[in-house]
Design an enzyme around this catalytic site. Structure first.
Site, PDB file in Angstrom:
ATOM      1  N   LYS A 182       0.847  -1.203   0.000  1.00 53.91           N
ATOM      2  CA  LYS A 182       0.000   0.000   0.000  1.00 53.91           C
ATOM      3  C   LYS A 182       0.880   1.250   0.000  1.00 53.91           C
ATOM      4  CE  LYS A 182      -3.813  -2.519   2.044  1.00 53.91           C
ATOM      5  NZ  LYS A 182      -4.666  -2.835   3.195  1.00 53.91           N
ATOM      6  N   GLN A 197      -4.726  -1.631   9.349  1.00 55.03           N
ATOM      7  CA  GLN A 197      -4.625  -2.953   8.741  1.00 55.03           C
ATOM      8  C   GLN A 197      -5.238  -3.995   9.677  1.00 55.03           C
ATOM      9  OE1 GLN A 197      -3.640  -3.462   5.627  1.00 55.03           O
ATOM     10  NE2 GLN A 197      -3.895  -5.674   5.737  1.00 55.03           N
ATOM     11  N   ASP A 236     -11.125   2.596   3.598  1.00 58.30           N
ATOM     12  CA  ASP A 236     -11.391   1.155   3.474  1.00 58.30           C
ATOM     13  C   ASP A 236     -12.885   0.876   3.272  1.00 58.30           C
ATOM     14  OD1 ASP A 236      -9.343  -0.763   3.477  1.00 58.30           O
ATOM     15  OD2 ASP A 236      -8.915  -0.439   5.612  1.00 58.30           O
TER      16      ASP A 236
HETATM   17  N1  GUN Z   1      -6.821  -7.033   5.941  1.00 58.46           N
HETATM   18  C1  GUN Z   1      -7.103  -7.803   4.865  1.00 58.46           C
HETATM   19  N2  GUN Z   1      -7.653  -7.076   3.878  1.00 58.46           N
HETATM   20  C2  GUN Z   1      -7.734  -5.808   4.343  1.00 58.46           C
HETATM   21  C3  GUN Z   1      -8.197  -4.586   3.774  1.00 58.46           C
HETATM   22  O1  GUN Z   1      -8.687  -4.499   2.653  1.00 58.46           O
HETATM   23  N3  GUN Z   1      -8.096  -3.482   4.588  1.00 58.46           N
HETATM   24  C4  GUN Z   1      -7.578  -3.554   5.830  1.00 58.46           C
HETATM   25  N4  GUN Z   1      -7.540  -2.424   6.533  1.00 58.46           N
HETATM   26  N5  GUN Z   1      -7.149  -4.662   6.373  1.00 58.46           N
HETATM   27  C5  GUN Z   1      -7.216  -5.785   5.628  1.00 58.46           C
END
Ligand code: GUN
Length: 281
Positions: free
Chosen positions: A52, A96, A119
């Protein structure tokens, strides 16, 4: 041969578009900034977070990151989120998941200001999606809609079957397909005669979480098959929820793993960050 839906190429195209947009914003003196929080050091999370941040750097989005120890308290995490909510220079906040076990994940998600909820996990974002109001949309299902759109696949009037009902993928996917005027069925682990239901699909979305479970017995001839799964097989090779070799010949279009849905998730996260900054909410 089916159309192979190239998520890598489509996500690269989206990232180029975003890069240009961010560069135009910079000329107007506007920046885009994403705050990324990771609590603990789950190896998979570390890889996602690194990817990211890399995507941010490529597009010209600033990122500020917080690597908190596994023992961080819920109060500390919520205090950091409150601080980031208040910061004018931060456009998006991403925590996350999963968070360490002693922390209430729902409380963390609710603490993020919906205006910075890139998100799309906050109940206000999910609620807005359900009633057709503006708000951030969960990145993986939003990416799937974009994949279909950019591959010239119509959704309107189609029988769409979603396998899986998670908050992050299955449920928002169903709502998005409905918004595009698809006829939507959501199936799950208690669905009876799953194959009969999935065989009705013109567009089949597999988000089951079981490697190669979806064989051609689940798929109608000529269906579009979207594979959300990501697993490592016995040879440490990536595979999806769909048995690609078995299903591809009966489908009209299919996403590979890797290189299908996966790259779209980050592209849509970047899209949400730029949108947040552009709206300047
Ligand atoms: N953990 C697994 N997929 C995601 C996601 O799309 N966003 C976040 N914040 N955590 C995750």
């Amino acid at each position: 041969m089916p159309q192979i839906i190239d998520g890598k190429a489509i996500s690269a195209q989206i990232k180029e578009e975003l890069k240009e947009k961010v560069s135009r914003m910079k000329q107007d003196g506007r920046t885009v900034c994403l705050a990324v929080i990771q609590a603990g050091n789950d190896p998979a999370s570390s890889v996602y977070v690194a990817n990211k941040k890399k995507a941010c750097a490529y597009i010209g989005i600033e990122s500020v990151s917080y690597e908190l120890p596994e023992e961080v308290t819920q109060e500390e995490l919520l205090a950091l989120i409150a601080e980031l909510n208040a910061r004018k220079d931060v456009d998006g906040i991403l925590v996350q998941l999963p968070v360490p076990e002693h922390i209430d994940e729902d409380a963390v998600i609710r603490a993020i200001d919906p205006k910075k909820d890139v998100d799309g996990f906050h109940p206000a974002s999910v609620g807005a999606l359900c009633i057709g109001q503006p708000g951030f949309v969960s990145c993986t299902p939003a990416g799937i809609i974009e994949l279909l759109r950019r591959s010239g696949i119509e959704i309107e009037g189609k029988e769409c079957v979603v396998i899986g009902r998670s908050n992050i993928v299955g449920k928002p996917m169903a709502i998005l397909l409905l918004r595009e005027n698809g006829t939507v069925t959501v199936t799950h682990s208690r669905t009876r005669n799953l194959k009969e239901v999935t065989k009705r699909a013109d567009i089949l979305i597999a988000a089951v979480g079981k490697p190669k479970m979806i064989t051609r017995e689940y798929v109608k001839e000529g269906a579009v098959v979207i594979d959300v799964g990501i697993h490592r097989n016995e040879n440490n090779k990536l595979c999806g929820d769909v048995d690609f070799e078995d299903v591809a010949p009966v489908s009209s279009a299919i996403t590979p793993v890797p290189g299908g849905v996966g790259p779209m998730t980050i592209a849509m996260l970047m899209h949400n960050c730029v949108e947040s900054a552009a709206l300047n909410l």
